[in-house]
Every structure is written in C-alpha cells, then in structure tokens.
Design a protein around this motif. Structure first.
Motif, PDB file in Angstrom:
ATOM      1  N   ILE A  31       0.032 -66.908  30.554  1.00 14.40           N
ATOM      2  CA  ILE A  31       0.353 -67.660  29.330  1.00 14.40           C
ATOM      3  C   ILE A  31       0.649 -69.118  29.658  1.00 14.40           C
ATOM      4  O   ILE A  31       0.128 -70.033  29.020  1.00 14.40           O
ATOM      5  CB  ILE A  31       1.535 -66.997  28.590  1.00 14.40           C
ATOM      6  N   VAL A  32       1.472 -69.339  30.671  1.00 16.26           N
ATOM      7  CA  VAL A  32       1.847 -70.704  31.062  1.00 16.26           C
ATOM      8  C   VAL A  32       0.623 -71.475  31.574  1.00 16.26           C
ATOM      9  O   VAL A  32       0.435 -72.649  31.247  1.00 16.26           O
ATOM     10  CB  VAL A  32       2.976 -70.674  32.119  1.00 16.26           C
ATOM     11  N   ALA A  33      -0.236 -70.824  32.353  1.00 11.96           N
ATOM     12  CA  ALA A  33      -1.431 -71.478  32.897  1.00 11.96           C
ATOM     13  C   ALA A  33      -2.406 -71.896  31.799  1.00 11.96           C
ATOM     14  O   ALA A  33      -3.181 -72.836  31.981  1.00 11.96           O
ATOM     15  CB  ALA A  33      -2.133 -70.550  33.884  1.00 11.96           C
ATOM     16  N   ASN A  34      -2.353 -71.210  30.660  1.00 12.09           N
ATOM     17  CA  ASN A  34      -3.242 -71.537  29.548  1.00 12.09           C
ATOM     18  C   ASN A  34      -2.562 -72.409  28.499  1.00 12.09           C
ATOM     19  O   ASN A  34      -2.983 -72.449  27.340  1.00 12.09           O
ATOM     20  CB  ASN A  34      -3.791 -70.259  28.916  1.00 12.09           C
ATOM     21  N   GLY A  35      -1.499 -73.104  28.886  1.00 10.67           N
ATOM     22  CA  GLY A  35      -0.863 -74.071  28.009  1.00 10.67           C
ATOM     23  C   GLY A  35       0.233 -73.510  27.119  1.00 10.67           C
ATOM     24  O   GLY A  35       0.695 -74.191  26.213  1.00 10.67           O
ATOM     25  N   GLY A  36       0.650 -72.282  27.354  1.00  7.64           N
ATOM     26  CA  GLY A  36       1.714 -71.683  26.556  1.00  7.64           C
ATOM     27  C   GLY A  36       3.088 -71.959  27.129  1.00  7.64           C
ATOM     28  O   GLY A  36       3.226 -72.451  28.253  1.00  7.64           O
ATOM     29  N   GLU A  37       4.096 -71.659  26.344  1.00  9.19           N
ATOM     30  CA  GLU A  37       5.490 -71.855  26.764  1.00  9.19           C
ATOM     31  C   GLU A  37       6.255 -70.565  26.457  1.00  9.19           C
ATOM     32  O   GLU A  37       6.267 -70.095  25.324  1.00  9.19           O
ATOM     33  CB  GLU A  37       6.101 -73.016  25.972  1.00  9.19           C
ATOM     34  N   ILE A  38       6.864 -69.975  27.470  1.00 12.47           N
ATOM     35  CA  ILE A  38       7.621 -68.736  27.304  1.00 12.47           C
ATOM     36  C   ILE A  38       8.958 -69.074  26.637  1.00 12.47           C
ATOM     37  O   ILE A  38       9.701 -69.927  27.110  1.00 12.47           O
ATOM     38  CB  ILE A  38       7.875 -68.029  28.649  1.00 12.47           C
ATOM     39  N   VAL A  39       9.259 -68.396  25.539  1.00 14.23           N
ATOM     40  CA  VAL A  39      10.515 -68.595  24.826  1.00 14.23           C
ATOM     41  C   VAL A  39      11.533 -67.557  25.273  1.00 14.23           C
ATOM     42  O   VAL A  39      12.693 -67.871  25.513  1.00 14.23           O
ATOM     43  CB  VAL A  39      10.305 -68.500  23.293  1.00 14.23           C
ATOM     44  N   SER A  40      11.093 -66.316  25.387  1.00 11.12           N
ATOM     45  CA  SER A  40      11.999 -65.234  25.733  1.00 11.12           C
ATOM     46  C   SER A  40      11.226 -64.098  26.380  1.00 11.12           C
ATOM     47  O   SER A  40      10.039 -63.907  26.111  1.00 11.12           O
ATOM     48  CB  SER A  40      12.688 -64.723  24.459  1.00 11.12           C
ATOM     49  N   GLN A  41      11.927 -63.358  27.224  1.00 10.79           N
ATOM     50  CA  GLN A  41      11.337 -62.175  27.857  1.00 10.79           C
ATOM     51  C   GLN A  41      12.379 -61.079  27.867  1.00 10.79           C
ATOM     52  O   GLN A  41      13.536 -61.323  28.192  1.00 10.79           O
ATOM     53  CB  GLN A  41      10.907 -62.485  29.283  1.00 10.79           C
ATOM     54  N   GLU A  42      11.978 -59.875  27.477  1.00 10.97           N
ATOM     55  CA  GLU A  42      12.895 -58.740  27.489  1.00 10.97           C
ATOM     56  C   GLU A  42      12.221 -57.565  28.166  1.00 10.97           C
ATOM     57  O   GLU A  42      11.068 -57.262  27.895  1.00 10.97           O
ATOM     58  CB  GLU A  42      13.284 -58.336  26.065  1.00 10.97           C
ATOM     59  N   ASP A  43      12.957 -56.920  29.041  1.00 10.09           N
ATOM     60  CA  ASP A  43      12.492 -55.701  29.690  1.00 10.09           C
ATOM     61  C   ASP A  43      13.231 -54.549  29.027  1.00 10.09           C
ATOM     62  O   ASP A  43      14.442 -54.428  29.163  1.00 10.09           O
ATOM     63  CB  ASP A  43      12.803 -55.766  31.185  1.00 10.09           C
ATOM     64  N   TRP A  44      12.514 -53.723  28.291  1.00  8.15           N
ATOM     65  CA  TRP A  44      13.140 -52.620  27.564  1.00  8.15           C
ATOM     66  C   TRP A  44      13.222 -51.363  28.402  1.00  8.15           C
ATOM     67  O   TRP A  44      13.799 -50.365  27.965  1.00  8.15           O
ATOM     68  CB  TRP A  44      12.388 -52.351  26.261  1.00  8.15           C
ATOM     69  N   GLY A  45      12.618 -51.367  29.571  1.00 12.65           N
ATOM     70  CA  GLY A  45      12.716 -50.242  30.488  1.00 12.65           C
ATOM     71  C   GLY A  45      11.783 -49.091  30.165  1.00 12.65           C
ATOM     72  O   GLY A  45      10.891 -49.187  29.324  1.00 12.65           O
ATOM     73  N   LEU A  46      12.032 -47.969  30.827  1.00 13.67           N
ATOM     74  CA  LEU A  46      11.217 -46.766  30.663  1.00 13.67           C
ATOM     75  C   LEU A  46      11.659 -46.031  29.410  1.00 13.67           C
ATOM     76  O   LEU A  46      12.823 -45.679  29.274  1.00 13.67           O
ATOM     77  CB  LEU A  46      11.371 -45.871  31.897  1.00 13.67           C
ATOM     78  N   LYS A  47      10.726 -45.826  28.494  1.00 16.06           N
ATOM     79  CA  LYS A  47      11.030 -45.142  27.227  1.00 16.06           C
ATOM     80  C   LYS A  47      10.000 -44.054  26.971  1.00 16.06           C
ATOM     81  O   LYS A  47       8.872 -44.123  27.429  1.00 16.06           O
ATOM     82  CB  LYS A  47      11.014 -46.128  26.066  1.00 16.06           C
ATOM     83  N   LYS A  48      10.411 -43.080  26.191  1.00 15.28           N
ATOM     84  CA  LYS A  48       9.519 -41.997  25.786  1.00 15.28           C
ATOM     85  C   LYS A  48       8.579 -42.524  24.705  1.00 15.28           C
ATOM     86  O   LYS A  48       9.006 -43.223  23.797  1.00 15.28           O
ATOM     87  CB  LYS A  48      10.350 -40.836  25.246  1.00 15.28           C
ATOM     88  N   LEU A  49       7.306 -42.182  24.804  1.00 17.69           N
ATOM     89  CA  LEU A  49       6.314 -42.589  23.819  1.00 17.69           C
ATOM     90  C   LEU A  49       6.360 -41.652  22.617  1.00 17.69           C
ATOM     91  O   LEU A  49       6.718 -40.475  22.740  1.00 17.69           O
ATOM     92  CB  LEU A  49       4.910 -42.562  24.434  1.00 17.69           C
TER      93      LEU A  49
END
Length: 121
Positions: A31-49
C-alpha cells in the motif's frame, strides 16, 4: 482523488505467528509503495469462521485502514488473490461517517488500554 479505505483479510490458520506478521507487513508495504498511507492496523487474531473456507474452520483476521488512490485497490486485491496465505478479503471505501466512527473506536480503545490498572505483586 484520495479516499479512505478499510480492508480485512483472513490468513490461513496453518501459518506461524511470524508468517502472519510477514503477510501483514507485505500488504502494508504494498500500500505504501503504491502511494497509500496507513492510518491504522489491527490484528484480531485467530478466530472461528462462520463457515468452512477451503476446508478450514479458523483463520487469522487482520484489518488495515488506509488512504490511497482508487487504482491501488485493484492492484491490492490482485495481490490478495495471488497470495495463497490469504483465504478471504474484503475492501471498501469509507464514507465520512465510517471514518468518524473508526476514529472514535480507535480513541475509545486507546483510552481503555491506558486506563487498565497495573497489578502490584
């Protein structure tokens, strides 16, 4: 025109924690390499589908919120499709109300984390 987007992807559960982080880093860097800017990142972990996907019943959920041009989305989704570690993804453009809600949610989460009492043992 730069819009704000939110993308959630599910990584296959057979990955180690390091491989999941590597996958997230790959998409952040893309995303950053293509001109984007990261606003937020969240890792929700392992969840049941909710239902099995490719005979898997769990997956590692990750959310990336970013600002970018519209052309970046097609390229990003192509990368998701090419990466065998990703079993599902969803990307959508956030309107002003969704952006507002996401900011409030982040602030609320940050406040809750700062108010956590530290036990003295």
């Amino acid at each position: 025109m730069v819009n704000q987007y939110e993308t959630v992807f599910i990584a296959t559960p057979v990955l180690s924690e390091a491989q999941v982080k590597e996958t997230v880093t790959k998409f952040r860097d893309f995303i950053v390499a293509n001109g984007g800017e990261i606003v937020s990142q969240e890792d929700w972990g392992l969840k049941k589908l909710a239902y099995p996907i490719q005979k898997k019943t769990t997956g590692f959920y990750n959310l990336l919120e970013f600002r970018a041009e519209g052309e970046v989305i097609d390229k990003l989704e192509t990368q998701y499709r090419r990466d065998e570690r990703v079993i599902r993804f969803l990307t959508f453009r956030m309107d002003k109300y969704a952006v507002e809600y996401a900011e409030k949610r982040r602030h609320k989460r940050a406040d809750a984390a700062s108010e956590t009492p530290i036990s003295k043992e």
